[in-house]
Design a protein around this motif. Structure first.
Motif, PDB file in Angstrom:
ATOM      1  N   ILE A  18       3.341  -9.310   1.358  1.00 14.67           N
ATOM      2  CA  ILE A  18       1.789  -8.721   1.383  1.00 14.67           C
ATOM      3  C   ILE A  18       1.647  -7.233   1.163  1.00 14.67           C
ATOM      4  O   ILE A  18       1.197  -6.884   0.465  1.00 14.67           O
ATOM      5  N   ILE A  19       2.419  -6.520   2.020  1.00 13.72           N
ATOM      6  CA  ILE A  19       2.208  -5.083   1.964  1.00 13.72           C
ATOM      7  C   ILE A  19       2.897  -4.572   0.696  1.00 13.72           C
ATOM      8  O   ILE A  19       2.417  -3.751   0.118  1.00 13.72           O
ATOM      9  N   GLY A  20       4.013  -5.067   0.400  1.00 16.60           N
ATOM     10  CA  GLY A  20       4.673  -4.987  -0.888  1.00 16.60           C
ATOM     11  C   GLY A  20       3.608  -4.998  -1.983  1.00 16.60           C
ATOM     12  O   GLY A  20       3.572  -4.113  -2.949  1.00 16.60           O
ATOM     13  N   SER A  21       2.998  -6.109  -2.295  1.00 19.80           N
ATOM     14  CA  SER A  21       1.996  -6.415  -3.458  1.00 19.80           C
ATOM     15  C   SER A  21       0.817  -5.619  -3.392  1.00 19.80           C
ATOM     16  O   SER A  21       0.508  -4.892  -4.434  1.00 19.80           O
ATOM     17  N   ILE A  22       0.434  -5.167  -2.084  1.00 20.74           N
ATOM     18  CA  ILE A  22      -0.546  -4.418  -2.220  1.00 20.74           C
ATOM     19  C   ILE A  22      -0.254  -2.685  -2.696  1.00 20.74           C
ATOM     20  O   ILE A  22      -1.121  -1.990  -3.371  1.00 20.74           O
ATOM     21  N   MET A  23       0.863  -2.502  -2.173  1.00 16.85           N
ATOM     22  CA  MET A  23       1.246  -1.125  -2.430  1.00 16.85           C
ATOM     23  C   MET A  23       1.659  -0.940  -4.034  1.00 16.85           C
ATOM     24  O   MET A  23       1.220   0.040  -4.776  1.00 16.85           O
ATOM     25  N   THR A  24       2.292  -1.950  -4.553  1.00 19.71           N
ATOM     26  CA  THR A  24       2.357  -2.013  -5.905  1.00 19.71           C
ATOM     27  C   THR A  24       1.193  -2.061  -6.718  1.00 19.71           C
ATOM     28  O   THR A  24       1.268  -1.587  -7.942  1.00 19.71           O
TER      29      THR A  24
END
Length: 331
Positions: free
Chosen positions: A194-200
């Motif tokens: 979740i955090i990785g997709s938001i940051m990406t």
């Protein structure tokens, strides 16, 4: 067999063996006597177990034999030699023996994380249902990087070590139940996805992975090792093979204890990297290089040192010398 008569006949020998184990120094003759009594009492224990397995008597004789064995063999398991033996033989052998379990756990979690991230990137509406625009802005622009510099490096490293050790301990402790391990692992990778997709999505993917990879490679590997160990513990009573379920569970439980103790050191290394390297002013390539080096060292530890230890007969279980006494008996 008349147990009372048997005890009366052999009690002097048992008491003499117990007395020898309590002496601070033994002469050569007393040492020979201790070894001889050790073998004789081992025979008595075998007879009692077979013919009249009184629990209290078995416990007494086992404890006496254990003390005698330690006195005869010395205290080789104590001190730096024992610590060195643990980290050069027992722990790497346990990792190597259970490699397929934790490698499967690692591969499965990597695939799940990748699939979740790709799906979340294709469904931006899900992101909006999880976090408000203000929370997303706070996460992207402040929380992720600030997380690594909020506390002094030494305090943060200790905090990270405690947190990751707790997650790994839960994976092993709840392993006998099976499903809780899968839930813990899913929660772990779901947060990352979740955090990785938001940051990406907000063009911060490179920055995010630059902060995660230095410590995350070794840290997540340790968590996956704990998860695989927990699942193996669960499977030990589902499919015990040639052992009874109790024997299988006991063996894998002891091996799980070995891995849990060894992972304390592994997580200490990842915690130090997260506390001191991740927030450092080093360029991204250098920080990631340190993380990759630590990860490669761990794999070499398992597949070079661990394989060699396994070929020498180590399994990660306790040695026969510290397990319940099963001595050769004499007539």
């Amino acid at each position: 067999m008349d147990l009372d008569a048997y005890v009366a006949a052999h009690l002097p020998a048992w008491q003499r063996l117990e007395s020898l184990t309590r002496q601070r120094r033994l002469t050569g003759a007393e040492t020979d006597e201790l070894v001889e009594l050790y073998q004789r009492v081992g025979t008595h224990l075998s007879v009692v177990r077979t013919s009249a397995p009184d629990p209290s008597l078995v416990a007494y004789l086992s404890a006496t034999l254990a003390k005698a064995r330690t006195r005869a063999a010395g205290t080789r398991s104590v001190g730096w030699r024992g610590v060195a033996g643990f980290y050069t033989e027992r722990f790497p052998a346990a990792l190597y023996r259970l490699r397929y379990w934790w490698l499967g756990c690692l591969a499965g979690n990597v695939v799940v994380t990748a699939v979740m991230m790709l799906w979340l990137l294709d469904h931006p509406d899900v992101e909006q249902s999880l976090l408000s625009p203000g929370e997303i802005d706070q996460l992207v622009n402040h929380d992720v990087e600030g997380y690594y510099s909020e506390y002094a490096a030494s305090h943060f490293a200790a905090q990270v070590w405690v947190n990751n050790a707790w997650v790994a301990a839960l994976c092993i402790a709840l392993g006998i139940l099976g499903l809780p391990v899968l839930w813990l692992l899913f929660q772990n990778v779901a947060n990352l996805a979740i955090i990785g997709s938001i940051m990406t999505r907000h063009d911060q993917g490179q920055h995010f992975w630059g902060l995660i990879l230095p410590h995350g490679l070794l840290e997540l590997t340790a968590v996956f090792v704990a998860g695989g160990t927990g699942l193996r513990l669960f499977w030990s009573w589902v499919e015990p093979r040639e052992l009874t379920r109790t024997q299988s569970l006991a063996r894998e439980g002891r091996t799980a204890g070995t891995i849990a103790l060894g992972l304390v050191a592994v997580l200490a290394v990842s915690g130090a990297i997260e506390g001191f390297v991740t927030p450092s002013p080093l360029p991204t390539w250098a920080r990631i290089g340190i993380g990759v080096t630590a990860e490669v060292a761990f794999w070499a530890y398992v597949f070079v040192l661990g394989r060699a230890a396994a070929h020498r007969g180590h399994t990660g279980d306790l040695g026969a010398r510290v397990l319940e006494d099963r001595v050769a008996t004499q007539a």
